[in-house]
Design a protein around this motif. Structure first.
Motif, PDB file in Angstrom:
ATOM      1  N   THR A 123       1.544  16.861 -10.015  1.00 47.02           N
ATOM      2  CA  THR A 123       0.981  15.625  -9.473  1.00 47.02           C
ATOM      3  C   THR A 123       0.324  15.928  -8.142  1.00 47.02           C
ATOM      4  OG1 THR A 123       2.646  14.260 -10.560  1.00 47.02           O
ATOM      5  CG2 THR A 123       1.519  13.290  -8.675  1.00 47.02           C
ATOM      6  N   LEU A 124      -0.960  15.610  -8.029  1.00 50.87           N
ATOM      7  CA  LEU A 124      -1.684  15.805  -6.778  1.00 50.87           C
ATOM      8  C   LEU A 124      -1.446  14.628  -5.833  1.00 50.87           C
ATOM      9  CD1 LEU A 124      -5.045  17.199  -8.167  1.00 50.87           C
ATOM     10  CD2 LEU A 124      -3.062  18.476  -7.327  1.00 50.87           C
ATOM     11  N   PHE A 125      -1.662  13.419  -6.367  1.00 52.07           N
ATOM     12  CA  PHE A 125      -1.367  12.225  -5.575  1.00 52.07           C
ATOM     13  C   PHE A 125      -1.101  11.045  -6.492  1.00 52.07           C
ATOM     14  CE2 PHE A 125      -6.059  11.889  -5.817  1.00 52.07           C
ATOM     15  CZ  PHE A 125      -6.203  10.581  -6.262  1.00 52.07           C
ATOM     16  N   VAL A 126      -0.391  10.085  -5.935  1.00 54.53           N
ATOM     17  CA  VAL A 126      -0.141   8.789  -6.574  1.00 54.53           C
ATOM     18  C   VAL A 126      -0.402   7.742  -5.507  1.00 54.53           C
ATOM     19  CG1 VAL A 126       1.554   7.296  -7.686  1.00 54.53           C
ATOM     20  CG2 VAL A 126       1.641   9.758  -8.070  1.00 54.53           C
ATOM     21  N   GLN A 178      -7.788  10.054   3.555  1.00 51.71           N
ATOM     22  CA  GLN A 178      -6.825  10.372   4.619  1.00 51.71           C
ATOM     23  C   GLN A 178      -5.705  11.275   4.099  1.00 51.71           C
ATOM     24  OE1 GLN A 178      -7.043   9.759   7.855  1.00 51.71           O
ATOM     25  NE2 GLN A 178      -8.985   8.687   7.570  1.00 51.71           N
ATOM     26  N   GLY A 179      -5.477  11.252   2.783  1.00 51.55           N
ATOM     27  CA  GLY A 179      -4.469  12.118   2.179  1.00 51.55           C
ATOM     28  C   GLY A 179      -4.961  13.533   1.939  1.00 51.55           C
ATOM     29  N   GLY A 180      -6.236  13.804   2.268  1.00 48.80           N
ATOM     30  CA  GLY A 180      -6.768  15.150   2.148  1.00 48.80           C
ATOM     31  C   GLY A 180      -7.612  15.390   0.915  1.00 48.80           C
ATOM     32  N   PHE A 181      -7.893  14.358   0.144  1.00 47.45           N
ATOM     33  CA  PHE A 181      -8.676  14.477  -1.085  1.00 47.45           C
ATOM     34  C   PHE A 181     -10.024  13.795  -0.912  1.00 47.45           C
ATOM     35  CE2 PHE A 181      -4.201  14.563  -2.227  1.00 47.45           C
ATOM     36  CZ  PHE A 181      -4.139  15.684  -3.024  1.00 47.45           C
ATOM     37  N   LEU A 191       0.854  -1.179   0.000  1.00 48.34           N
ATOM     38  CA  LEU A 191       0.000   0.000   0.000  1.00 48.34           C
ATOM     39  C   LEU A 191       0.887   1.224   0.000  1.00 48.34           C
ATOM     40  CD1 LEU A 191      -2.757   1.433   0.279  1.00 48.34           C
ATOM     41  CD2 LEU A 191      -2.553   1.132   2.752  1.00 48.34           C
ATOM     42  N   SER A 192       0.600   2.150  -0.914  1.00 53.61           N
ATOM     43  CA  SER A 192       1.407   3.360  -1.026  1.00 53.61           C
ATOM     44  C   SER A 192       0.497   4.540  -1.345  1.00 53.61           C
ATOM     45  CB  SER A 192       2.433   3.174  -2.142  1.00 53.61           C
ATOM     46  OG  SER A 192       3.102   4.374  -2.420  1.00 53.61           O
ATOM     47  N   PHE A 193       0.793   5.671  -0.711  1.00 54.69           N
ATOM     48  CA  PHE A 193       0.103   6.917  -1.031  1.00 54.69           C
ATOM     49  C   PHE A 193       1.132   8.032  -0.969  1.00 54.69           C
ATOM     50  CE2 PHE A 193      -2.059  10.860  -0.181  1.00 54.69           C
ATOM     51  CZ  PHE A 193      -3.103  10.818  -1.086  1.00 54.69           C
ATOM     52  N   GLU A 194       1.225   8.794  -2.038  1.00 59.86           N
ATOM     53  CA  GLU A 194       2.156   9.920  -2.080  1.00 59.86           C
ATOM     54  C   GLU A 194       1.384  11.185  -2.410  1.00 59.86           C
ATOM     55  OE1 GLU A 194       5.502   9.137  -4.686  1.00 59.86           O
ATOM     56  OE2 GLU A 194       5.268   6.988  -4.287  1.00 59.86           O
ATOM     57  N   ASN A 195       1.686  12.233  -1.669  1.00 55.79           N
ATOM     58  CA  ASN A 195       1.070  13.537  -1.853  1.00 55.79           C
ATOM     59  C   ASN A 195       2.226  14.542  -1.982  1.00 55.79           C
ATOM     60  OD1 ASN A 195      -0.500  15.825  -1.748  1.00 55.79           O
ATOM     61  ND2 ASN A 195      -1.548  15.275   0.152  1.00 55.79           N
ATOM     62  N   PRO A 196       2.925  14.511  -3.139  1.00 56.02           N
ATOM     63  CA  PRO A 196       4.175  15.260  -3.253  1.00 56.02           C
ATOM     64  C   PRO A 196       4.033  16.779  -3.190  1.00 56.02           C
ATOM     65  CG  PRO A 196       3.558  14.371  -5.380  1.00 56.02           C
ATOM     66  CD  PRO A 196       2.597  13.803  -4.374  1.00 56.02           C
ATOM     67  N   LEU A 216      -4.531  -8.483  -6.799  1.00 53.10           N
ATOM     68  CA  LEU A 216      -5.233  -7.435  -7.529  1.00 53.10           C
ATOM     69  C   LEU A 216      -4.491  -6.134  -7.255  1.00 53.10           C
ATOM     70  CD1 LEU A 216      -7.597  -6.275  -9.152  1.00 53.10           C
ATOM     71  CD2 LEU A 216      -8.907  -6.206  -7.025  1.00 53.10           C
ATOM     72  N   LYS A 217      -3.956  -5.536  -8.308  1.00 56.51           N
ATOM     73  CA  LYS A 217      -3.216  -4.282  -8.154  1.00 56.51           C
ATOM     74  C   LYS A 217      -4.043  -3.152  -8.744  1.00 56.51           C
ATOM     75  CE  LYS A 217       1.075  -1.958  -9.374  1.00 56.51           C
ATOM     76  NZ  LYS A 217       2.315  -2.019 -10.152  1.00 56.51           N
ATOM     77  N   LEU A 218      -4.315  -2.152  -7.913  1.00 56.29           N
ATOM     78  CA  LEU A 218      -5.007  -0.943  -8.349  1.00 56.29           C
ATOM     79  C   LEU A 218      -4.054   0.217  -8.117  1.00 56.29           C
ATOM     80  CD1 LEU A 218      -8.462  -1.440  -6.582  1.00 56.29           C
ATOM     81  CD2 LEU A 218      -7.848  -2.092  -8.909  1.00 56.29           C
ATOM     82  N   ASP A 219      -3.821   1.001  -9.157  1.00 59.48           N
ATOM     83  CA  ASP A 219      -3.034   2.209  -8.939  1.00 59.48           C
ATOM     84  C   ASP A 219      -3.708   3.376  -9.630  1.00 59.48           C
ATOM     85  OD1 ASP A 219      -1.780   2.429 -11.656  1.00 59.48           O
ATOM     86  OD2 ASP A 219      -0.751   0.614 -11.022  1.00 59.48           O
ATOM     87  N   ALA A 220      -3.506   4.544  -9.038  1.00 60.63           N
ATOM     88  CA  ALA A 220      -4.147   5.754  -9.551  1.00 60.63           C
ATOM     89  C   ALA A 220      -3.215   6.935  -9.349  1.00 60.63           C
ATOM     90  CB  ALA A 220      -5.470   6.003  -8.830  1.00 60.63           C
ATOM     91  N   ALA A 221      -3.288   7.854 -10.300  1.00 56.40           N
ATOM     92  CA  ALA A 221      -2.520   9.103 -10.210  1.00 56.40           C
ATOM     93  C   ALA A 221      -3.437  10.242 -10.619  1.00 56.40           C
ATOM     94  CB  ALA A 221      -1.297   9.053 -11.113  1.00 56.40           C
ATOM     95  N   ALA A 222      -3.417  11.295  -9.843  1.00 57.05           N
ATOM     96  CA  ALA A 222      -4.208  12.495 -10.151  1.00 57.05           C
ATOM     97  C   ALA A 222      -3.246  13.635 -10.420  1.00 57.05           C
ATOM     98  CB  ALA A 222      -5.130  12.839  -8.990  1.00 57.05           C
ATOM     99  N   LYS A 223      -3.505  14.350 -11.529  1.00 56.56           N
ATOM    100  CA  LYS A 223      -2.675  15.501 -11.902  1.00 56.56           C
ATOM    101  C   LYS A 223      -3.572  16.679 -12.251  1.00 56.56           C
ATOM    102  CE  LYS A 223       1.368  13.143 -13.717  1.00 56.56           C
ATOM    103  NZ  LYS A 223       2.356  13.154 -14.766  1.00 56.56           N
ATOM    104  N   ARG A 224      -3.044  17.846 -11.985  1.00 60.51           N
ATOM    105  CA  ARG A 224      -3.682  19.078 -12.433  1.00 60.51           C
ATOM    106  C   ARG A 224      -2.616  19.788 -13.243  1.00 60.51           C
ATOM    107  NH1 ARG A 224      -5.613  21.340  -7.858  1.00 60.51           N
ATOM    108  NH2 ARG A 224      -7.581  20.281  -8.079  1.00 60.51           N
ATOM    109  N   GLY A 225      -2.790  19.771 -14.561  1.00 61.98           N
ATOM    110  CA  GLY A 225      -1.751  20.288 -15.449  1.00 61.98           C
ATOM    111  C   GLY A 225      -0.528  19.393 -15.350  1.00 61.98           C
ATOM    112  N   GLU A 226       0.609  19.956 -15.041  1.00 64.93           N
ATOM    113  CA  GLU A 226       1.846  19.192 -14.884  1.00 64.93           C
ATOM    114  C   GLU A 226       2.092  18.783 -13.434  1.00 64.93           C
ATOM    115  OE1 GLU A 226       3.905  18.126 -17.390  1.00 64.93           O
ATOM    116  OE2 GLU A 226       2.270  18.870 -18.649  1.00 64.93           O
TER     117      GLU A 226
END
Length: 171
Positions: free
Chosen positions: A90-93, A138-141, A38-43, A78-88
């Protein structure tokens, strides 16, 4: 269980008809479920949490792997991965690898592959989905609620890709 005397005078085990039918019916038994990774990044935090005029783009990927670990037992990941971006930016991975240990009973060999790669991940999906939703919240989104996955279509797509890769190339 009720005992009944046989012709030799010794008690014999009596199997109830419903139990016998259940023992011979094909089935999937879930032996265990677990988070393998399990990984969550909020760079960009805290800036990524500020409201912005445009909606972020979201990229979601689903992958299924399985391997036999014993007689009629399989580990399914079962691997689920997601990345959210706004323009260039990265919001979260986020990524979850959610595993399950399954035992198949009375399943014809020609159906094992499909059951392991379609039905087993279908059973795991709601749990993995909830884990990602909780992680993003929990990451704020807002919670990431991934749409249901058609694992049968995913299986057919992979089978077609494998067949195309194995087909001899003609010039």
């Amino acid at each position: 269980m009720a005992k009944q005397a046989s012709n030799g005078g010794e008690p014999a085990e009596e199997t109830k008809p419903a139990e016998a039918a259940a023992n011979q019916a094909p089935g999937i038994h879930v032996l265990g479920q677990y988070i393998k990774d399990l990984s969550f990044e909020n760079p960009g935090a805290p800036n990524s949490l500020r409201p912005a005029g445009s909606n972020p783009s979201l990229d979601v990927n689903v992958n299924v792997n399985a391997k036999p670990i014993g007689e009629n037992q399989f580990e399914v990941e079962l691997k689920l991965d997601a990345a959210a971006k706004r323009g260039e930016d990265t919001l979260f991975v986020t990524e979850v690898v959610y595993g399950g240990l399954f035992q198949l009973r009375n399943v014809p060999q020609e159906h094992v592959h499909q059951i392991v790669l379609i039905e087993c991940p279908r059973l795991l999906f709601p749990f993995a989905r909830q884990i990602l939703a909780d992680a993003t919240r929990q990451g704020g989104f807002p919670p990431l609620m991934i749409d249901p996955v058609d694992f049968a279509a995913l299986y057919r797509q992979r089978a077609q890709q494998s067949a195309e890769a194995e087909a001899p190339k003609t010039a």
